[in-house]
Design a protein around this motif. Sequence first.
Motif, mmCIF file in Angstrom:
data_model
loop_
_atom_site.group_PDB
_atom_site.id
_atom_site.type_symbol
_atom_site.label_atom_id
_atom_site.label_comp_id
_atom_site.label_asym_id
_atom_site.label_seq_id
_atom_site.Cartn_x
_atom_site.Cartn_y
_atom_site.Cartn_z
ATOM 1 N N PHE A 49 0.929 -1.124 0.025
ATOM 2 C CA PHE A 49 -0.035 -0.073 0.049
ATOM 3 C C PHE A 49 0.884 1.315 0.049
ATOM 4 N N LEU A 50 1.950 1.310 0.813
ATOM 5 C CA LEU A 50 2.792 2.495 0.977
ATOM 6 C C LEU A 50 3.459 2.673 -0.343
ATOM 7 N N ARG A 51 4.220 1.640 -1.005
ATOM 8 C CA ARG A 51 4.773 1.779 -2.235
ATOM 9 C C ARG A 51 3.922 2.059 -3.204
ATOM 10 N N VAL A 53 0.817 3.708 -3.431
ATOM 11 C CA VAL A 53 0.043 4.833 -2.882
ATOM 12 C C VAL A 53 0.905 6.050 -2.879
ATOM 13 N N LEU A 54 1.536 6.024 -1.718
ATOM 14 C CA LEU A 54 2.370 7.093 -1.190
ATOM 15 C C LEU A 54 4.009 7.117 -1.424
ATOM 16 N N LYS A 55 4.411 6.114 -2.343
ATOM 17 C CA LYS A 55 5.799 5.914 -2.696
ATOM 18 C C LYS A 55 6.939 5.995 -1.564
ATOM 19 N N SER A 56 6.284 5.252 -0.623
ATOM 20 C CA SER A 56 7.069 5.244 0.778
ATOM 21 C C SER A 56 7.254 3.982 1.436
ATOM 22 N N ASP A 57 7.695 3.695 2.125
ATOM 23 C CA ASP A 57 8.009 2.190 2.949
ATOM 24 C C ASP A 57 7.999 2.309 4.341
ATOM 25 N N ALA A 58 7.981 1.261 5.014
ATOM 26 C CA ALA A 58 7.728 0.933 6.283
ATOM 27 C C ALA A 58 8.221 -0.193 6.925
ATOM 28 N N ILE A 59 8.687 -0.214 8.265
ATOM 29 C CA ILE A 59 9.031 -1.169 9.056
ATOM 30 C C ILE A 59 7.824 -1.580 10.195
ATOM 31 N N ILE A 60 7.515 -2.548 10.266
ATOM 32 C CA ILE A 60 6.359 -2.818 11.382
ATOM 33 C C ILE A 60 7.447 -3.561 12.476
ATOM 34 N N SER A 128 10.177 7.816 3.262
ATOM 35 C CA SER A 128 10.299 7.723 1.739
ATOM 36 C C SER A 128 11.447 8.435 1.222
ATOM 37 N N SER A 129 11.881 7.763 0.272
ATOM 38 C CA SER A 129 13.209 8.436 -0.659
ATOM 39 C C SER A 129 13.067 9.102 -1.858
ATOM 40 N N GLU A 130 11.467 9.117 -2.166
ATOM 41 C CA GLU A 130 11.097 9.737 -3.207
ATOM 42 C C GLU A 130 10.198 11.293 -3.013
ATOM 43 N N MET A 131 10.020 11.474 -1.649
ATOM 44 C CA MET A 131 9.260 12.743 -1.488
ATOM 45 C C MET A 131 10.002 13.375 -0.293
ATOM 46 N N PRO A 132 9.704 14.771 -0.062
ATOM 47 C CA PRO A 132 10.490 15.308 0.906
ATOM 48 C C PRO A 132 9.547 14.883 2.304
#
Length: 224
Positions: A49-51, A53-60, A128-132
């Motif tokens: 979902f994060l990748r 939709v929001l171009k981000s990533d997560a650690i749970i 996210s490495s793709e957005m500020p």
Amino acid sequence: ITGQLTAGLRRQVEMSATEAMRTRALYEMARDLSGALMLEQVVDITRNFLRNVLKSDAIILLADGSGTLLPRAGEHDLTFGIEPRLATIAFESGTPVENSQLADSGFAVLYLPLKAPMRVRGVVAVTSSEMPPAVLLAQRERLETMASLVAIAVERVHYVDVAQRTQVQMVSERLRSSILSALSHDLRTPLTALVGLADSLTVSRPPLTRDALETAEAIREQAE
């Protein structure tokens, strides 16, 4: 003026379309999480979902029995770090913690507690490495909604696992009782016969020789 108004309307249309897409994606994520049966599935659904939709990533990070936050399987290919102290603050306080200052150093930007109905289950660290960082933090409300969905899924999977372990223990106990009952029944009859036969040998007439009598008594003792 007409050109500016047209461009403004076009931007509003694009923003509305983007918001609609993100809302639809959040709904689809909730649907997928409702069918997840393992924590690894929850991790994969969240990161997808994060990748997408929001171009981000997560650690749970989930708490173990002692309250220590540990990353779940599936994070071996991540390229950003977490600040344990900030993750612990978010976990213990139950409130999100921002960390935009360390974003340029490769650390998570936002730590969201996984607040399930029963208790806080852990923390999801997002970057996210793709957005500020400011652009990602602008999606904080949507990210908090995502964290709530993940928390409910994690708690549901936990109780499913507890129920499965309990069921396995009950089945194992019933099987153990059945085996012991069968062994007890199958062994009691021949052993009782051996004891009786050994007793009859010791009182037989004419009396047994000393060696034979000792053998009969040994048979009885071993059978007992």
